[in-house]
Design a protein around this motif. Structure first.
Motif, PDB file in Angstrom:
ATOM      1  N   ASN A 131       0.810  -1.218   0.000  1.00  0.00           N
ATOM      2  CA  ASN A 131       0.000   0.000   0.000  1.00  0.00           C
ATOM      3  C   ASN A 131       0.848   1.276   0.000  1.00  0.00           C
ATOM      4  O   ASN A 131       0.318   2.368  -0.119  1.00  0.00           O
ATOM      5  CB  ASN A 131      -0.968   0.023   1.188  1.00  0.00           C
ATOM      6  N   VAL A 132       2.168   1.158   0.107  1.00  0.00           N
ATOM      7  CA  VAL A 132       3.016   2.350   0.065  1.00  0.00           C
ATOM      8  C   VAL A 132       3.284   2.711  -1.392  1.00  0.00           C
ATOM      9  O   VAL A 132       3.872   1.934  -2.135  1.00  0.00           O
ATOM     10  CB  VAL A 132       4.344   2.139   0.831  1.00  0.00           C
ATOM     11  N   LYS A 133       2.810   3.898  -1.781  1.00  0.00           N
ATOM     12  CA  LYS A 133       3.006   4.384  -3.153  1.00  0.00           C
ATOM     13  C   LYS A 133       4.425   4.908  -3.321  1.00  0.00           C
ATOM     14  O   LYS A 133       5.128   4.563  -4.266  1.00  0.00           O
ATOM     15  CB  LYS A 133       1.988   5.469  -3.467  1.00  0.00           C
ATOM     16  N   LYS A 134       4.837   5.794  -2.387  1.00  0.00           N
ATOM     17  CA  LYS A 134       6.207   6.317  -2.415  1.00  0.00           C
ATOM     18  C   LYS A 134       6.552   6.888  -1.057  1.00  0.00           C
ATOM     19  O   LYS A 134       5.678   7.142  -0.226  1.00  0.00           O
ATOM     20  CB  LYS A 134       6.390   7.363  -3.513  1.00  0.00           C
ATOM     21  N   PHE A 135       7.836   7.076  -0.839  1.00  0.00           N
ATOM     22  CA  PHE A 135       8.299   7.705   0.392  1.00  0.00           C
ATOM     23  C   PHE A 135       9.464   8.616   0.059  1.00  0.00           C
ATOM     24  O   PHE A 135      10.168   8.412  -0.923  1.00  0.00           O
ATOM     25  CB  PHE A 135       8.660   6.672   1.463  1.00  0.00           C
ATOM     26  N   ARG A 136       9.621   9.642   0.869  1.00  0.00           N
ATOM     27  CA  ARG A 136      10.682  10.623   0.682  1.00  0.00           C
ATOM     28  C   ARG A 136      11.427  10.784   1.992  1.00  0.00           C
ATOM     29  O   ARG A 136      10.804  10.926   3.045  1.00  0.00           O
ATOM     30  CB  ARG A 136      10.066  11.950   0.264  1.00  0.00           C
ATOM     31  N   THR A 137      12.749  10.762   1.914  1.00  0.00           N
ATOM     32  CA  THR A 137      13.606  10.762   3.095  1.00  0.00           C
ATOM     33  C   THR A 137      14.336  12.086   3.256  1.00  0.00           C
ATOM     34  O   THR A 137      14.851  12.632   2.287  1.00  0.00           O
ATOM     35  CB  THR A 137      14.655   9.625   2.967  1.00  0.00           C
ATOM     36  N   PHE A 138      14.372  12.576   4.511  1.00  0.00           N
ATOM     37  CA  PHE A 138      15.130  13.763   4.864  1.00  0.00           C
ATOM     38  C   PHE A 138      16.027  13.382   6.044  1.00  0.00           C
ATOM     39  O   PHE A 138      15.517  12.991   7.088  1.00  0.00           O
ATOM     40  CB  PHE A 138      14.205  14.908   5.294  1.00  0.00           C
TER      41      PHE A 138
END
Length: 152
Positions: A131-138
């Motif tokens: 169910n995770v479409k995308k993720f962005r990391t900082f």
């Protein structure tokens, strides 16, 4: 629960140091130690005081890397959102998890020892979740202010 000026004064002290003796708190707010104890107990039972814990510096215990992650899911059905909340909450590396509005659906605060540990976590939490479409990391470069105190 309605909080009066004594309760707020007690909370201000406890937020700075929850190990402050009740006698010392009482002297500071002009109450007896037993009155302070009753008020603290009442606030704990009402959930105003959610926990009494030590705030640990992650770097001093081998977790020097703090990472913020925006997670966007594919479907926001109640069942899938609840599953994501449960999965993120269960991961010990996830220090904080927020279900948010906007482009991202979740914001996670993660502490890890190494970037290899973070990569393994991404495989488990994000790549392994259909169910995770995308993720962005900082990645945090410096811990300028870290607090859990609430302005009173």
């Amino acid at each position: 629960m309605a909080l009066d000026s004594f309760d707020l004064a007690i909370l201000k002290i406890l937020q700075r140091n929850n190990a402050t003796p009740q006698r010392t708190i009482g002297e500071a707010v002009n109450l007896s130690a037993p009155a302070v104890q009753r008020r603290i107990k009442r606030m704990e039972e009402a959930g105003v005081i959610a926990a009494n814990c030590a705030i640990v510096d992650p770097a001093k215990v081998g977790r020097p890397i703090t990472i913020f992650v925006e997670v966007e899911v594919i479907s926001e059905t109640a069942e899938l959102i609840d599953a994501a909340k449960a999965e993120f909450s269960a991961a010990p590396e996830v220090q904080q998890c927020y279900y948010v509005t906007g482009e991202a659906d979740f914001i996670l605060v993660i502490v890890v020892a190494t970037m290899a540990d973070y990569e393994a976590l991404t495989r488990r939490l994000f790549f392994g979740n259909t169910n995770v479409k995308k993720f962005r990391t900082f990645v945090a470069m410096d811990r300028v202010k870290v607090a859990l105190t609430v302005p009173l």
